[in-house]
Motif scaffolding. Structure first.
Motif, PDB file in Angstrom:
ATOM      1  N   PRO A  81      47.652  26.373 -36.362  1.00  0.00           N
ATOM      2  CA  PRO A  81      46.461  26.932 -37.011  1.00  0.00           C
ATOM      3  C   PRO A  81      46.507  28.466 -37.042  1.00  0.00           C
ATOM      4  O   PRO A  81      46.874  29.101 -36.048  1.00  0.00           O
ATOM      5  CB  PRO A  81      45.313  26.423 -36.135  1.00  0.00           C
ATOM      6  CG  PRO A  81      45.834  25.159 -35.540  1.00  0.00           C
ATOM      7  CD  PRO A  81      47.293  25.412 -35.300  1.00  0.00           C
ATOM      8  N   GLY A 100      37.715  27.172 -38.335  1.00  0.00           N
ATOM      9  CA  GLY A 100      39.120  27.440 -38.618  1.00  0.00           C
ATOM     10  C   GLY A 100      39.314  27.707 -40.095  1.00  0.00           C
ATOM     11  O   GLY A 100      40.211  27.156 -40.737  1.00  0.00           O
ATOM     12  N   ALA A 101      38.458  28.541 -40.649  1.00  0.00           N
ATOM     13  CA  ALA A 101      38.499  28.799 -42.087  1.00  0.00           C
ATOM     14  C   ALA A 101      39.568  29.846 -42.415  1.00  0.00           C
ATOM     15  O   ALA A 101      39.957  30.639 -41.557  1.00  0.00           O
ATOM     16  CB  ALA A 101      37.142  29.294 -42.563  1.00  0.00           C
ATOM     17  N   ARG A 116      44.170  39.764 -38.845  1.00  0.00           N
ATOM     18  CA  ARG A 116      42.862  39.495 -38.256  1.00  0.00           C
ATOM     19  C   ARG A 116      41.910  38.934 -39.307  1.00  0.00           C
ATOM     20  O   ARG A 116      42.101  39.156 -40.501  1.00  0.00           O
ATOM     21  CB  ARG A 116      42.254  40.796 -37.740  1.00  0.00           C
ATOM     22  CG  ARG A 116      42.970  41.345 -36.540  1.00  0.00           C
ATOM     23  CD  ARG A 116      42.388  42.677 -36.157  1.00  0.00           C
ATOM     24  NE  ARG A 116      42.907  43.077 -34.852  1.00  0.00           N
ATOM     25  CZ  ARG A 116      42.471  44.115 -34.169  1.00  0.00           C
ATOM     26  NH1 ARG A 116      41.506  44.868 -34.641  1.00  0.00           N
ATOM     27  NH2 ARG A 116      42.989  44.408 -32.997  1.00  0.00           N
ATOM     28  N   ALA A 117      40.851  38.273 -38.804  1.00  0.00           N
ATOM     29  CA  ALA A 117      39.752  37.918 -39.689  1.00  0.00           C
ATOM     30  C   ALA A 117      39.136  39.230 -40.163  1.00  0.00           C
ATOM     31  O   ALA A 117      38.880  40.123 -39.361  1.00  0.00           O
ATOM     32  CB  ALA A 117      38.721  37.090 -38.938  1.00  0.00           C
ATOM     33  N   ILE A 177      50.405  34.559 -40.924  1.00  0.00           N
ATOM     34  CA  ILE A 177      50.557  35.481 -39.798  1.00  0.00           C
ATOM     35  C   ILE A 177      51.819  35.097 -39.041  1.00  0.00           C
ATOM     36  O   ILE A 177      51.911  34.000 -38.491  1.00  0.00           O
ATOM     37  CB  ILE A 177      49.345  35.423 -38.841  1.00  0.00           C
ATOM     38  CG1 ILE A 177      48.089  35.931 -39.565  1.00  0.00           C
ATOM     39  CG2 ILE A 177      49.606  36.257 -37.584  1.00  0.00           C
ATOM     40  CD1 ILE A 177      46.850  35.986 -38.695  1.00  0.00           C
ATOM     41  N   PHE A 224      32.980  30.890 -39.468  1.00  0.00           N
ATOM     42  CA  PHE A 224      34.378  31.073 -39.884  1.00  0.00           C
ATOM     43  C   PHE A 224      35.323  30.655 -38.768  1.00  0.00           C
ATOM     44  O   PHE A 224      36.255  29.874 -38.971  1.00  0.00           O
ATOM     45  CB  PHE A 224      34.574  32.555 -40.251  1.00  0.00           C
ATOM     46  CG  PHE A 224      35.933  32.916 -40.755  1.00  0.00           C
ATOM     47  CD1 PHE A 224      36.256  32.760 -42.086  1.00  0.00           C
ATOM     48  CD2 PHE A 224      36.886  33.437 -39.892  1.00  0.00           C
ATOM     49  CE1 PHE A 224      37.516  33.113 -42.558  1.00  0.00           C
ATOM     50  CE2 PHE A 224      38.134  33.800 -40.353  1.00  0.00           C
ATOM     51  CZ  PHE A 224      38.454  33.637 -41.692  1.00  0.00           C
ATOM     52  N   VAL A 225      35.068  31.169 -37.555  1.00  0.00           N
ATOM     53  CA  VAL A 225      35.955  30.886 -36.421  1.00  0.00           C
ATOM     54  C   VAL A 225      35.834  29.422 -36.007  1.00  0.00           C
ATOM     55  O   VAL A 225      36.842  28.742 -35.793  1.00  0.00           O
ATOM     56  CB  VAL A 225      35.641  31.824 -35.234  1.00  0.00           C
ATOM     57  CG1 VAL A 225      36.441  31.428 -34.002  1.00  0.00           C
ATOM     58  CG2 VAL A 225      35.925  33.274 -35.615  1.00  0.00           C
ATOM     59  N   ASP A 233      41.606  25.996 -43.170  1.00  0.00           N
ATOM     60  CA  ASP A 233      43.052  25.949 -42.924  1.00  0.00           C
ATOM     61  C   ASP A 233      43.482  24.487 -42.729  1.00  0.00           C
ATOM     62  O   ASP A 233      42.967  23.805 -41.839  1.00  0.00           O
ATOM     63  CB  ASP A 233      43.324  26.780 -41.652  1.00  0.00           C
ATOM     64  CG  ASP A 233      44.793  26.787 -41.242  1.00  0.00           C
ATOM     65  OD1 ASP A 233      45.621  26.169 -41.941  1.00  0.00           O
ATOM     66  OD2 ASP A 233      45.099  27.428 -40.209  1.00  0.00           O
ATOM     67  N   GLU A 283      44.108  22.989 -39.304  1.00  0.00           N
ATOM     68  CA  GLU A 283      43.007  22.742 -38.365  1.00  0.00           C
ATOM     69  C   GLU A 283      42.520  21.297 -38.420  1.00  0.00           C
ATOM     70  O   GLU A 283      41.785  20.850 -37.543  1.00  0.00           O
ATOM     71  CB  GLU A 283      41.803  23.653 -38.698  1.00  0.00           C
ATOM     72  CG  GLU A 283      42.062  25.125 -38.527  1.00  0.00           C
ATOM     73  CD  GLU A 283      41.855  25.610 -37.095  1.00  0.00           C
ATOM     74  OE1 GLU A 283      41.480  24.788 -36.233  1.00  0.00           O
ATOM     75  OE2 GLU A 283      42.070  26.807 -36.858  1.00  0.00           O
ATOM     76  N   THR A 293      45.887  34.533 -34.831  1.00  0.00           N
ATOM     77  CA  THR A 293      45.195  35.825 -34.739  1.00  0.00           C
ATOM     78  C   THR A 293      45.050  36.235 -33.270  1.00  0.00           C
ATOM     79  O   THR A 293      44.985  37.421 -32.966  1.00  0.00           O
ATOM     80  CB  THR A 293      43.789  35.797 -35.392  1.00  0.00           C
ATOM     81  OG1 THR A 293      42.952  34.878 -34.690  1.00  0.00           O
ATOM     82  CG2 THR A 293      43.843  35.424 -36.864  1.00  0.00           C
ATOM     83  N   ARG A 294      44.987  35.255 -32.364  1.00  0.00           N
ATOM     84  CA  ARG A 294      44.894  35.569 -30.935  1.00  0.00           C
ATOM     85  C   ARG A 294      46.271  35.785 -30.315  1.00  0.00           C
ATOM     86  O   ARG A 294      46.453  36.643 -29.454  1.00  0.00           O
ATOM     87  CB  ARG A 294      44.172  34.433 -30.204  1.00  0.00           C
ATOM     88  CG  ARG A 294      42.685  34.380 -30.497  1.00  0.00           C
ATOM     89  CD  ARG A 294      41.977  33.347 -29.653  1.00  0.00           C
ATOM     90  NE  ARG A 294      42.218  31.983 -30.132  1.00  0.00           N
ATOM     91  CZ  ARG A 294      41.407  31.356 -30.985  1.00  0.00           C
ATOM     92  NH1 ARG A 294      40.335  31.945 -31.444  1.00  0.00           N
ATOM     93  NH2 ARG A 294      41.673  30.138 -31.369  1.00  0.00           N
ATOM     94  N   ILE A 308      41.289  35.700 -43.728  1.00  0.00           N
ATOM     95  CA  ILE A 308      42.349  36.082 -42.798  1.00  0.00           C
ATOM     96  C   ILE A 308      43.206  37.090 -43.552  1.00  0.00           C
ATOM     97  O   ILE A 308      43.813  36.768 -44.568  1.00  0.00           O
ATOM     98  CB  ILE A 308      43.214  34.868 -42.391  1.00  0.00           C
ATOM     99  CG1 ILE A 308      42.408  33.852 -41.595  1.00  0.00           C
ATOM    100  CG2 ILE A 308      44.441  35.342 -41.611  1.00  0.00           C
ATOM    101  CD1 ILE A 308      42.123  34.223 -40.157  1.00  0.00           C
ATOM    102  N   MET A 324      44.136  30.578 -37.145  1.00  0.00           N
ATOM    103  CA  MET A 324      43.163  31.191 -36.225  1.00  0.00           C
ATOM    104  C   MET A 324      43.809  31.387 -34.849  1.00  0.00           C
ATOM    105  O   MET A 324      43.558  32.391 -34.186  1.00  0.00           O
ATOM    106  CB  MET A 324      41.929  30.296 -36.118  1.00  0.00           C
ATOM    107  CG  MET A 324      40.664  31.021 -35.716  1.00  0.00           C
ATOM    108  SD  MET A 324      40.112  32.211 -36.961  1.00  0.00           S
ATOM    109  CE  MET A 324      39.327  31.117 -38.142  1.00  0.00           C
ATOM    110  N   PRO A 333      40.013  39.741 -32.621  1.00  0.00           N
ATOM    111  CA  PRO A 333      39.738  38.336 -32.265  1.00  0.00           C
ATOM    112  C   PRO A 333      39.330  38.159 -30.804  1.00  0.00           C
ATOM    113  O   PRO A 333      38.719  37.160 -30.445  1.00  0.00           O
ATOM    114  CB  PRO A 333      41.069  37.637 -32.548  1.00  0.00           C
ATOM    115  CG  PRO A 333      42.101  38.718 -32.519  1.00  0.00           C
ATOM    116  CD  PRO A 333      41.409  39.958 -32.995  1.00  0.00           C
TER     117      PRO A 333
END
Lengths: 289, 381
Positions: free
Chosen positions: A102, B184-185, B112-113, A184, B180-181, B211, B214, A107-108, B106, A104, B143
């Motif tokens: 994923p 998992g958009a 980053r978002a 990413i 959003f977070v 995404d 997700e 990003t971490r 993203i 997201m 994040p």
């Protein structure tokens, strides 16, 4: 010489007992890569193929084997954690093969790995190979041959196609790097181009891009401003429609940005010779060496 | 994965974002009943996975329930960008004083978002970015800490002067970031974010792209997928774990790997043909996947020739060969096929194919030229 991996690479395999991990661990060992250990939580103390020690954690593996590189085959839900664990254990090169991580999570992972001074390659990448020295990942060893050309690509099988054509034409490689097709990723074109420019055995470089994002455009500017070695490029996706994800999560034309035409233009404007077909990479390289 | 406006609104509402009421109608009568329930003027909006639905006549105002029925009937008969409209959202019309744009994506560059906001809302944000970049403000969110209140306020002040509206907008942006977070958009958008004449800040539209990676761990989001709003061939492909995108040409392409698949399509075009599709059978492909791929390709009547381009790495070419033999035994091909394969287990694959009356090529350019020639009936350019 070569970039990122060579005969000094001491590799551990995260997910060594899984289906993909075990298959490719064997392939890498057969190729001659120094595989010093594997990590599968709960299987610490066992041996892989009767010789390679398995550890419960990356930290234990590093302590016992002085590993400097890891390759990750763990499933997507656990891949981000595996990357962070490796960075925290002091691994300097983390190669994440896993597809489907994923974004997201990434990003971490990205700032975490960076703060610990590690290099991340991938995720969703085929890894890299310095022919005759070390292979980390899944690039088939037999299509490569040692030589003086550096190659960096966002793709997997398209990379194989181009490397195969090069090898057949007698153009060997210092290192072939697949940076992966996700939005990413840890290592970009510029990181690789800079390393190839600094590597004394690399005489010219091939860059294979595709639609989506602006990495190729930025790479093109980098080539013009920072590189003296000749660079040959190819861009996939000239016939791709806007707004549709072409397999890779990163391969999507959004609005008018990220088209193949835009990238080809950026290459040409910055002195990169553009191949119209994959096979044309060979002719363009020969004309420049 | 795209979700519909009404689904994105449900998610946004659950995070506290103020959004006018609204419900879904699949028939004109249902639309009429909803308009009656809300009273006054309503908006009837096509729920379809295509941009530009306003321009296509998919968003209309209705002054009374009877008009809502008539408009719903027209919109439900529309096909927007090849996708038939099967649902409309009926929602009370709001009085609009100003329209702004708020989006999170993203961002690949900052990794980053990233928020993008503009006081010039209601229109295409890419146009704003291109023509009046000073009206667009970006902010990349760390994040580790999330969107901080002061950052949200900064964005709010870029949109509004009245501090009450700034605070309301800042709150909405923090709620949007949370949505959003949590989802998992890869994109979440409010366009327009409006103020009403009495100064209330409201989200009138909602868009979200989730995404795909997700979906395995978010079953409630995965359940929002509306297969009836997608091309049937693409649904079939996804269920067989293939990536397929229909295109306009007549050379059906079956390839392993996304990059090679795109390069193959490009080469078809280079030699004077047009690809009928993008189809990636992926890595470790088994014969069943190849059977499914051939089924999808052969059900497209515009395909005049089929082209396999397989570079075996993880993919075993003998698996692909077995798939071709199995599939064509079950339903013989009506169009010519060109097979290029090289790499893992190539010798076994060639033997399997030749024993079953197929020829295998090893060179990509040869294979593409041959396929173009068969599809167009003339020598490749």
């Amino acid at each position: 010489m070569s970039i990122f991996v060579d005969s000094g690479t001491r590799l551990i395999v995260q997910g060594i007992t899984g289906r993909d991990g075990s298959f490719h661990a064997k392939q890498m060992m057969e190729y001659g890569t120094t595989v010093v250990g594997g990590v599968t939580p709960g299987k610490g103390g066992q041996k892989f193929e009767g010789t390679v020690p398995i550890f419960n954690t990356v930290a234990e593996a590093v302590k016992a084997t002085s590993a400097n590189t890891t390759v990750i085959y763990v499933p997507p839900p656990f891949a981000a954690d595996a990357m962070m664990e490796a960075a925290d254990a002091g691994i300097s090169l983390i190669v994440a093969i896993t597809e489907g991580v994923p974004v997201m999570d990434m990003t971490r992972v990205y700032p975490f790995v960076r703060e610990r001074g590690a290099r991340l390659l991938g995720p969703n990448c085929p890894g890299l190979i310095s022919p005759g020295k070390s292979k980390v990942g899944i690039i088939p060893g037999r299509i490569c041959t040692p030589g003086s050309i550096g190659l960096v690509s966002r793709s997997g099988t398209l990379t194989y196609e181009v490397v195969y054509q090069m090898t057949r034409a007698g153009l060997g490689q210092t290192t072939c790097v697949g940076i992966g097709g996700d939005p990413i990723n840890g290592t970009n074109f510029i990181d690789c181009l800079a390393a190839f420019q600094a590597d004394e055995d690399t005489t010219s470089v091939v860059i294979i891009g595709e639609i989506g994002g602006t990495d190729e455009q930025e790479a093109a500017r980098f080539v013009k401003e920072n590189m003296t070695k000749p660079v040959v490029g190819f861009i996939a996706g000239q016939t791709a429609p806007p707004g549709r994800r072409m397999g890779h999560a990163g391969a999507i034309i959004s609005g008018s940005a990220g088209t193949a035409a835009e990238k080809i233009q950026a290459f040409e404007d910055n002195g990169i010779a553009v191949a119209k077909r994959p096979i044309d990479v060979v002719g363009l390289l020969k004309a420049r060496t | 994965m795209n979700i519909h406006e009404y689904q994105a609104k449900e998610i946004f509402r659950s995070h506290g974002i103020p959004i006018p009421d609204g419900d879904i109608a699949t028939t004109p009568a249902e639309a009429e009943a909803l308009a009656k329930k809300y009273g006054g003027t309503v908006v009837v909006k096509a729920q379809v996975h295509a941009g530009g639905r306003g321009k296509a006549g998919g968003v209309k105002l209705a002054k009374n329930p009877k008009e809502a029925r008539e408009i719903a009937e027209k919109i439900l008969a529309l096909t927007i960008k090849d996708l038939p409209v099967q649902k409309v959202l009926v929602t009370p019309a709001a009085d609009i004083a100003t329209e702004a744009y708020v989006g999170v994506i993203i961002d690949r560059a900052s990794k980053r978002a990233t928020f993008m906001v503009s006081p010039a809302g209601g229109i295409d944000i890419e146009e704003v970015a291109a023509k009046t970049p000073e009206k667009l403000r970006k902010l990349a969110v760390d994040p580790r800490y999330g969107l901080q209140p002061y950052e949200a306020m900064e964005l709010g002040f870029f949109l509004y002067d009245d501090v009450k509206q700034v605070r309301a907008a800042a709150k909405i942006m923090q709620q949007l970031y949370a949505a959003f977070v949590a989802s998992g958009a890869s994109l979440a958008e409010i366009n327009p974010l409006v103020t009403t004449p009495d100064g209330t800040v409201l989200a009138l539209d909602a868009k979200m792209v989730v995404d795909d990676n997700e979906l395995d761990r978010k079953p409630d989001l995965a359940a929002m997928r509306d297969e009836s709003a997608e091309a049937p061939s693409e649904v079939e492909a996804r269920n067989a774990n293939l990536t397929f995108i229909k295109l306009e040409g007549n050379v059906g392409c079956i390839v392993n790997g996304a990059g090679l698949a795109m390069a193959t399509m490009d080469l078809v075009k280079y030699y004077g043909g047009e690809p009928a599709n993008f189809l990636d059978i992926g890595g470790s492909s088994n014969p069943e996947k190849v059977v499914a791929a051939l089924k999808i390709i052969t059900s497209d009547p515009s395909v005049k020739a089929i082209l396999f381009n397989i570079f075996g790495g993880i993919t075993r070419t003998d698996d692909v060969a077995n798939g071709i033999v199995t599939a064509t035994k079950k339903s013989p091909l009506k169009v010519p096929i060109v097979i290029r394969l090289t790499g893992t287990n190539e010798e076994i694959a060639v033997k399997i194919l030749e024993e079953n009356g197929f020829t295998a090529l090893t060179d990509m350019d040869d294979a593409v030229q041959r396929a173009v020639q068969l599809a167009t009936g003339k020598e490749a350019a």
